[in-house]
Motif scaffolding. Structure first.
Motif, PDB file in Angstrom:
ATOM      1  N   GLU A  15     -12.153 -38.046  -6.890  1.00 17.08           N
ATOM      2  CA  GLU A  15     -11.369 -38.998  -7.679  1.00 17.08           C
ATOM      3  C   GLU A  15     -11.367 -38.557  -9.139  1.00 17.08           C
ATOM      4  O   GLU A  15     -12.195 -37.753  -9.555  1.00 17.08           O
ATOM      5  CB  GLU A  15     -11.921 -40.418  -7.534  1.00 17.08           C
ATOM      6  CG  GLU A  15     -13.363 -40.574  -7.931  1.00 17.08           C
ATOM      7  CD  GLU A  15     -13.938 -41.957  -7.621  1.00 17.08           C
ATOM      8  OE1 GLU A  15     -14.636 -42.491  -8.490  1.00 17.08           O
ATOM      9  OE2 GLU A  15     -13.689 -42.482  -6.521  1.00 17.08           O
ATOM     10  N   SER A  16     -10.445 -39.118  -9.923  1.00 21.34           N
ATOM     11  CA  SER A  16     -10.298 -38.697 -11.314  1.00 21.34           C
ATOM     12  C   SER A  16     -11.538 -39.031 -12.134  1.00 21.34           C
ATOM     13  O   SER A  16     -12.250 -39.989 -11.848  1.00 21.34           O
ATOM     14  CB  SER A  16      -9.068 -39.351 -11.941  1.00 21.34           C
ATOM     15  OG  SER A  16      -9.237 -40.742 -12.000  1.00 21.34           O
ATOM     16  N   SER A  17     -11.797 -38.239 -13.122  1.00 25.90           N
ATOM     17  CA  SER A  17     -12.871 -38.349 -14.120  1.00 25.90           C
ATOM     18  C   SER A  17     -14.273 -38.016 -13.594  1.00 25.90           C
ATOM     19  O   SER A  17     -15.218 -37.996 -14.381  1.00 25.90           O
ATOM     20  CB  SER A  17     -12.879 -39.712 -14.813  1.00 25.90           C
ATOM     21  OG  SER A  17     -13.523 -40.687 -14.020  1.00 25.90           O
ATOM     22  N   VAL A  18     -14.429 -37.748 -12.310  1.00 28.81           N
ATOM     23  CA  VAL A  18     -15.760 -37.429 -11.779  1.00 28.81           C
ATOM     24  C   VAL A  18     -16.270 -36.123 -12.388  1.00 28.81           C
ATOM     25  O   VAL A  18     -17.412 -36.048 -12.845  1.00 28.81           O
ATOM     26  CB  VAL A  18     -15.752 -37.335 -10.232  1.00 28.81           C
ATOM     27  CG1 VAL A  18     -17.094 -36.851  -9.712  1.00 28.81           C
ATOM     28  CG2 VAL A  18     -15.396 -38.677  -9.630  1.00 28.81           C
ATOM     29  N   ALA A  20     -15.495 -34.722 -15.213  1.00 27.56           N
ATOM     30  CA  ALA A  20     -15.827 -34.942 -16.631  1.00 27.56           C
ATOM     31  C   ALA A  20     -17.199 -35.596 -16.772  1.00 27.56           C
ATOM     32  O   ALA A  20     -17.987 -35.227 -17.648  1.00 27.56           O
ATOM     33  CB  ALA A  20     -14.751 -35.793 -17.292  1.00 27.56           C
ATOM     34  N   ARG A  21     -17.501 -36.546 -15.913  1.00 28.77           N
ATOM     35  CA  ARG A  21     -18.791 -37.234 -15.988  1.00 28.77           C
ATOM     36  C   ARG A  21     -19.946 -36.307 -15.599  1.00 28.77           C
ATOM     37  O   ARG A  21     -21.025 -36.351 -16.195  1.00 28.77           O
ATOM     38  CB  ARG A  21     -18.755 -38.493 -15.121  1.00 28.77           C
ATOM     39  CG  ARG A  21     -17.830 -39.536 -15.776  1.00 28.77           C
ATOM     40  CD  ARG A  21     -17.386 -40.648 -14.880  1.00 28.77           C
ATOM     41  NE  ARG A  21     -18.428 -41.335 -14.168  1.00 28.77           N
ATOM     42  CZ  ARG A  21     -18.186 -42.153 -13.148  1.00 28.77           C
ATOM     43  NH1 ARG A  21     -16.939 -42.385 -12.764  1.00 28.77           N
ATOM     44  NH2 ARG A  21     -19.162 -42.755 -12.531  1.00 28.77           N
ATOM     45  N   THR A  23     -19.966 -32.916 -15.843  1.00 34.72           N
ATOM     46  CA  THR A  23     -20.161 -31.902 -16.885  1.00 34.72           C
ATOM     47  C   THR A  23     -20.717 -32.506 -18.170  1.00 34.72           C
ATOM     48  O   THR A  23     -21.432 -31.832 -18.911  1.00 34.72           O
ATOM     49  CB  THR A  23     -18.858 -31.139 -17.172  1.00 34.72           C
ATOM     50  OG1 THR A  23     -17.835 -32.057 -17.551  1.00 34.72           O
ATOM     51  CG2 THR A  23     -18.416 -30.336 -15.953  1.00 34.72           C
ATOM     52  N   ALA A  24     -20.428 -33.785 -18.429  1.00 33.65           N
ATOM     53  CA  ALA A  24     -20.960 -34.454 -19.622  1.00 33.65           C
ATOM     54  C   ALA A  24     -22.484 -34.515 -19.599  1.00 33.65           C
ATOM     55  O   ALA A  24     -23.126 -34.470 -20.657  1.00 33.65           O
ATOM     56  CB  ALA A  24     -20.376 -35.857 -19.747  1.00 33.65           C
TER      57      ALA A  24
END
Length: 156
Positions: A15-18, A20-21, A23-24
């Motif tokens: 799903e979207s933004s996974v 990014a979270r 790698t953050a």
């Protein structure tokens, strides 16, 4: 603390933004991701993220624990015994010896991927250290362009 090369696989909900979270968490600890590969898992709504980085055991343990707490994460594996591969594409001028390039690629689990009017593209898929050795050996054939893919790994 000694920074060692580490490879972690993370199974996540696709799903979207996974990404990014995930790698953050690395960025927040000041860890550089050397290689990142993401692909959907066939016949599921999950994706497999493979991350290669360098870090000490303590910080990697913290990152692994925090990855487990992310809601869309189902499984985190820090690989101990693994089969690891990386792919690279190299574009050579057509003036170079096609047979020599083919033999070199074959020595590293590869071959000729494409031939055009003024270039030859070789492809290799091997362990990251062997890919590096291939790239060093390929320098004698005057590569025009090099594109490395990310590491993929699976537990033995």
């Amino acid at each position: 603390m000694k920074k060692e090369r580490r490879v972690i696989s993370v199974i996540v909900m696709n799903e979207s933004s996974v990404l990014a979270r995930v790698t953050a968490l690395f960025a927040g600890r000041g860890y550089n991701i050397e290689s990142l590969t993401v692909a959907p898992i066939p016949e599921s709504d999950m994706s497999h993220i493979t991350i290669a980085t360098k870090g000490d055991a303590k910080v990697m343990e913290q990152i692994t624990k925090q990855l487990h707490k992310l809601i869309p994460v189902y499984k985190v594996i820090e690989h101990e015994e693994m089969v690891e591969k990386e792919m690279v594409l190299v574009k050579f001028p057509v003036e170079e010896s096609l047979s020599d390039i083919q033999v070199l690629c074959m020595a590293y689990n590869g071959g000729i991927a494409n031939v055009g009017p003024n270039m030859v593209i070789g492809m290799v898929a091997d362990e990251p250290k062997r890919v590096q050795h291939f790239l060093e050996a390929a320098q004698r054939y005057n590569p025009i362009e090099v594109v490395r893919g990310g590491v993929v790994a699976i537990e033995r």
